[in-house]
Every structure is written in C-alpha cells, then in structure tokens.
Design an enzyme around this catalytic site. Sequence first.
Site, PDB file in Angstrom:
ATOM      1  N   GLU A 131       0.795  -1.238   0.000  1.00 44.92           N
ATOM      2  CA  GLU A 131       0.000   0.000   0.000  1.00 44.92           C
ATOM      3  C   GLU A 131       0.822   1.280   0.000  1.00 44.92           C
ATOM      4  O   GLU A 131       0.389   2.307   0.522  1.00 44.92           O
ATOM      5  CB  GLU A 131      -0.963   0.018   1.193  1.00 44.92           C
TER       6      GLU A 131
ATOM      7  N   GLU B  86      -6.750  -7.940  -0.390  1.00 38.39           N
ATOM      8  CA  GLU B  86      -7.376  -7.699   0.914  1.00 38.39           C
ATOM      9  C   GLU B  86      -8.795  -7.211   0.681  1.00 38.39           C
ATOM     10  O   GLU B  86      -9.065  -6.517  -0.301  1.00 38.39           O
ATOM     11  CB  GLU B  86      -6.637  -6.617   1.728  1.00 38.39           C
TER      12      GLU B  86
HETATM   13  C1  GAL Z   1      -4.851  -2.604   4.959  1.00 38.62           C
HETATM   14  C2  GAL Z   1      -3.441  -3.040   5.314  1.00 38.62           C
HETATM   15  C3  GAL Z   1      -3.434  -4.179   6.312  1.00 38.62           C
HETATM   16  C4  GAL Z   1      -4.386  -3.912   7.426  1.00 38.62           C
HETATM   17  C5  GAL Z   1      -5.748  -3.711   6.845  1.00 38.62           C
HETATM   18  C6  GAL Z   1      -6.817  -3.541   7.888  1.00 38.62           C
HETATM   19  O1  GAL Z   1      -4.866  -1.325   4.461  1.00 38.62           O
HETATM   20  O2  GAL Z   1      -2.757  -3.438   4.179  1.00 38.62           O
HETATM   21  O3  GAL Z   1      -2.151  -4.383   6.823  1.00 38.62           O
HETATM   22  O4  GAL Z   1      -3.986  -2.793   8.129  1.00 38.62           O
HETATM   23  O5  GAL Z   1      -5.725  -2.556   6.026  1.00 38.62           O
HETATM   24  O6  GAL Z   1      -8.049  -3.609   7.270  1.00 38.62           O
END
Ligand code: GAL
Length: 728
Positions: A383, A444
Amino acid sequence: MRSLFNFNDHWLYAPRELAYGASDDSFEPVTLPHSNITLPLRNFDNLEYQFVSTYRKRFTLPEARAGRRVYVDFDGAMTASTIVCNGVTLGDHDGGYVPFSFDLTDHLRDGENVLQVRLDSSERPDIPPNGHLVDYLTFGGIYRDVTLRFVEPTHIARLFARPRDVLSKPALAVDVYLEGALEDAHSVSAVLKDPAGVTIADASLDALPSRGGERRITLDFGALPDIALWDVNAPVLYTVEVGLYDGAAKRDDVATRIGFREAVFKKDGFYLNGRRLKLMGLNRHQTYPYIGAAAPARLQRRDADILKDELGVNIVRTSHYPQSPHFLNRCDEIGLLVFEEIPGWQFIGDSDWQALTMRDVRVMIERDRNHPAVILWGVRINESWDNEALYTATNALAHKLDPTRQTGGVRYFQDSQFLEDVFTYNDFSDTVVDPVHLPHLITEFCGHRFSTKTSDQEERQIAHALFHARIQDKQMGHPTIAGAIGWCFFDYNTHREFGSGDRVCYHGVTDMFRLPKYAAYVYESQIDPAVRPVLRAVTRGAAGDRSGGGFEPLYVCSNCEEVALYVGDEMIQRASPARDEFPHLPHAPFKFSQCGLRLEEGLMNQYGDLRVVGTIGGQAVIEQRIRANGIPGALVVQPDDTELHADGADMTRLVFKVVDSYGNRLHYYNAIVSFTLEGPGELVGDNPFALIGGQAALYVRAGRTPGTLTIRASAARMEPVEVTITTR
Ligand code: GAL
C-alpha cells in the site's frame, strides 16, 4: 563435507545491552526461538518490546574443523543485530524478516568460543517496515532458528531448481551457486528423487568455470520420465540432491524439495497446471499471543494446516513480509499456495532504506524460489505510493532472480502505476470493483471495514460472515478476477493508532488463538464434501439476543446439498443453498426464514432443541444440535498435540472452552479457568484466564528433559479436566 548443527539451545539472554565482558550472572538461560519479552494478550504498549538486548552463547566446536569454514546462520532476528565472536565484531545485519549469516572461521579458538549478539528491537525508522506507522507489531528477539554450518572452503551456497514444460515434456534445470576457489578437479552432479526416495534422473558437469567469487553453473536434467504434478489436491514433492566433488572425493552435499507445477496468472484468471483455479484465501501475519513472533516449527506448521484443513482456503498471503521457512515448508507439503511479499507498510524511506528493500527482494527470492507453493512475489511495499524508480528496480531484480514466477505489488488505488505482472489490489470498496488492469487479484478486503470479535453479539458476527461470503461470491463469479484473499486469518496485536482501543485489530476470521468466528465457517464450508462434510449453524439459537428476538433469518454454512431444520422432533423447513444470494460460491450458505424462529422469548423452551441436518445424495451426513438453555455442559481442554520434543522450545496450543451438552460453545460464558502443570515444561499465557467468547487457548512449552506433562484445568461449577502430554 558439510555438517549442520542446530544452534538453538544453551543461549544466555539479558533484556538490556551488556558489554562483551559482562558476567554470565547478568543473563538467564534461554532456548531459541525466543521473544525478548513475554507479553499479555492485549492492552500493552509496543514500547515494551522496543529495547536493546544481549544474547550470548558459549560453545566448543561440536566437531573438528578439518580445514572447513564455519558459519552461523540466523533465520531471522528482530530488528538489528550486531554479531561479536570472541570479542571481534563481525558486522551488523539490519532487518528482522530475512536470514543472514556470518563467517566465524577466522575468529574461532580451540576450546570455548563466545558468540554475542547485540539485538536492537526498536522500531528503527531506517529499517523497513518502519519510518512511519505500521498496523502490526515487530516483536523483538532472535525469534527464528539458528544453525552452525561447517563447509569446505569451496562449497555450494545455494540451489535454484527450475522445472519447465511440466504439462508437455517435463524437464528440469538446476542452478548451483558455488563459493570458493575452483580447481580443474572440481565437478558437480545431481540426482532427482521421487517421493519414495528413488532416483529417477541425474545430471552432472565436469568443466566448471574457474573464476573467483561466487559462480553459478547450470545442470540440465533434460527430459524426465513420468512426473507427478504438484497440485493443491495432490502436492507431490520430489527432491534434488546436488554433490560437489574434488576428483572422486565428495566435498559438499545440498538437497532441496521441489514440485512440478505450472502456475500462471493470465488476463482471465489464475491457472494451475493448465486449469483455471479461483483463488480464495486469507492474509497471515506471523504473530502469536504472548510470544510475539517466536513460534517454533510446530506452531508455524499448524497455522498452514489450520488454513488448509479448518478453513479450506487454497492461498495465503504472507502479509507483509517473508515468513518462517517452517510455514512455507508445510504449505509445500499440503498444497497451500503462497503469495509472499517483502517487508513494508505504506511507507518508503530514503535511499538507504530502499537499498534494504532491494536486499529484501533478493534474499526473499533466493531463500524461497524452490518452494512450489510460492506462486507470486510481492515486490512493492504494501500500500505504498507509486515510485517508478524503486519498483522498476524491484521488478527487474525479481525477474532476474526468478524468471519462472510473476510479480505483484499490493496497492489500494486503481490508478496506481502498473509495473508488475499481476495487479494485486486491496479492495476496500465493500463490494468487488471491476479491474482496470489485468491480471487482477484482490489481496485484501473486509478488515477494518468490519472489525468483529468472537465475543460480539451474533448479529455482528453474522454480518461479518456474510461480508466475507458476499465478496468471495462476487469474485468467484467475476469473469476476469483471479481470486480474493481476505483480511485476515486471525486477530493481531497492533499500535494504538489502529484497532479497538485495546491495541488489537479484530479483523480475523478467527481470534488471536486461531479459534473461529462465524466468518471462518464461510470458508470452512467451501471444503469439498468428499474431504469431509461441514455444517455450521450461524447462530447461538438464543430466543432474545438479536434485535427483535428470535434468530431469523438463520444461515447455515454447509457443503451439503440440502439442509433440514428441526425444532424438537418437528421438521420446520428444508433448504437448498441460497443461490439467489450467493450464485457463485462453490457452496452457498443456506438460509432459513419465515419458519417460526422469530418467536418471542422462550422459543427454545417451548419447542425444544434445534437440530440442523445436512444431506448429500439423500443421505444425512452431518448434523448439529443446539440447546440454547445456557447451562454449561462441560469444560473442554484440547491440546493440539500429545507429544512434544523435549528441546526446551517445542510448543503446542491448548484450547479450552465451555460447551453445552451438545458441544456448542457458550459464547457469553466467561468462566475463569485456572491451570496447573506438573512435569518438565511450562504454560505460556495468562493463567487463570477468563474465557473470551466462550473460548481461549494457552501454549504449552516442553522443557529439556523428557517426561510427562500433566495439565489440570478447573473452573467454578465445572468438572475439572486433566490432560497429559509426553515430551521425548
Ligand atoms: C490494509 C493493510 C493491512 C491492514 C488492513 C486492515 O490497508 O494493508 O495491513 O492494516 O488494512 O483492514
């Protein structure tokens, strides 16, 4: 010849900086993997593990050097290590996630030697992932294995086995990296062994290039006899053994396991061995309650097993760094695909920091490119913003070191510069956005968009489960998306800028102990019914817990063809998978509504127990009964293993919960459970412990003497429980 010695035991440890000459009295004995501090479950400050500590090991060489060089190999130490051998500082290693070695040879003595490590476990802004905020903790300690390695001055440094054309005419080339001076008499030869250990092919090379420094030579096995492919359902592993000879004398010997598979992302998805395979997975951190990241092999392997066997996923992302070799080895053995990435989180530092990132790309790939499970390299800081120079370089390096795998780089904005082979995208839109770039893999979703605890009221837990079901369903039906990896496998300790106010992100489909929330059932129910039938009612069956009372709609996660719902002896409703809501999941949840479960209080008493029965081919194959009368039936205590190695480091998880007379966890029963342990071992974790969501776990660590561990658990009004574990 080469000799390897496990170097995990007989370390001395002090949680402070001590001079080389400081007395041993200031230290305590420890065994690796080791956490620089044992922490509570939650509500602790990350400053507690951020300090400089000292590790010391006194040793005599376990065998004569006989002209060989002696290296110490660290699999990982968090975060910055300075290595001193017999008073001489050998150097530093910065970074906690990749292995490093030091050559001790010229500093060794006859008799006793002293190795000392100054370990700075602070969140050093000059070392990835730090420099800004990070949503996880970089727990300190020499938290992975250490090995003492004897090798001839000329030896094999590394192997890279490259299977090719596995679907048409399987062939294999092996790059052998040599270190040390080469003479005309040196030669290299290799054998390929099948899973039974039978040699099925060989290759050799006499004329080696005789230049200085490290050299790579390639052995080509050419076309191979019948080869069984490595696949998610049949993870067949072969072994390559490479020998280095000086004339007729063997000088070195290195082996690696490999698998023959073709893994490729195309514009319309991911293909394994020519077959389109939708990826469905979860993100994994490497952290554990109490012990930080210092989990021995058994716990590492167990995580892979939980992902595959209990959650039924086919891919894991090692967010956000290279993880334990033990975890990756297990992924190879069980057929769990891996997306592995370099350390980092939303922040790119200066040129020195970026040089460490380049180092991390190199070491990650050199370490892990023989794992058939690894299908994709993550070569962006998770990110982070675009950085054309850096990411052009990481991609080029990855392709040079491993021409057989594609790259990804995780971002959360669609208009990010696409320098990788696969557009790996964190989709926090709460739906599934259409790809802009292909191939497209969701890396994610959910996470902070729907933080949920095992102790939450069931409406929230159901909504969390449906969130995962909805996204996985949408991606399954999408014509081009390769798959989706949910955030995340388990809850994790974090910094105060994140989480629920207790420094925990409750983003897992399981809790910190890897014990299920309802969302876990969505994944579990995707398991092939031929492997095992799954049926989980997504309710506690309580009359008055949900807003409005009752428990409609009632979802049941199951891989059966039909599910029937009974109250008492009365069959209330039969259901097929809810295809209207989840048209694409292999096994859609079942939904029961308008079936009289919206009654007011007293429902269960009025009608008796709830029974949910799953059928396949007309046969009842699984059932679950729920008696929501709130009366505890038993305290259940289950160790994952009943045998441990008596090496002072081996650990297993000890799960405990309070269940009703049908074995269902009582979610609101926060009994205080107390434990005693007799025998050569120790309990790691809070003791006594008040159950959270009706469940919890401790860890049992073996001592150094073989024996029997007797663990007794008790809670008010419950029959005490005794379990035994043998340590050998
Ligand atoms: C994302 C990140 C993860 C975690 C997640 C929580 O942005 O890559 O490490 O923090 O959010 O939802």
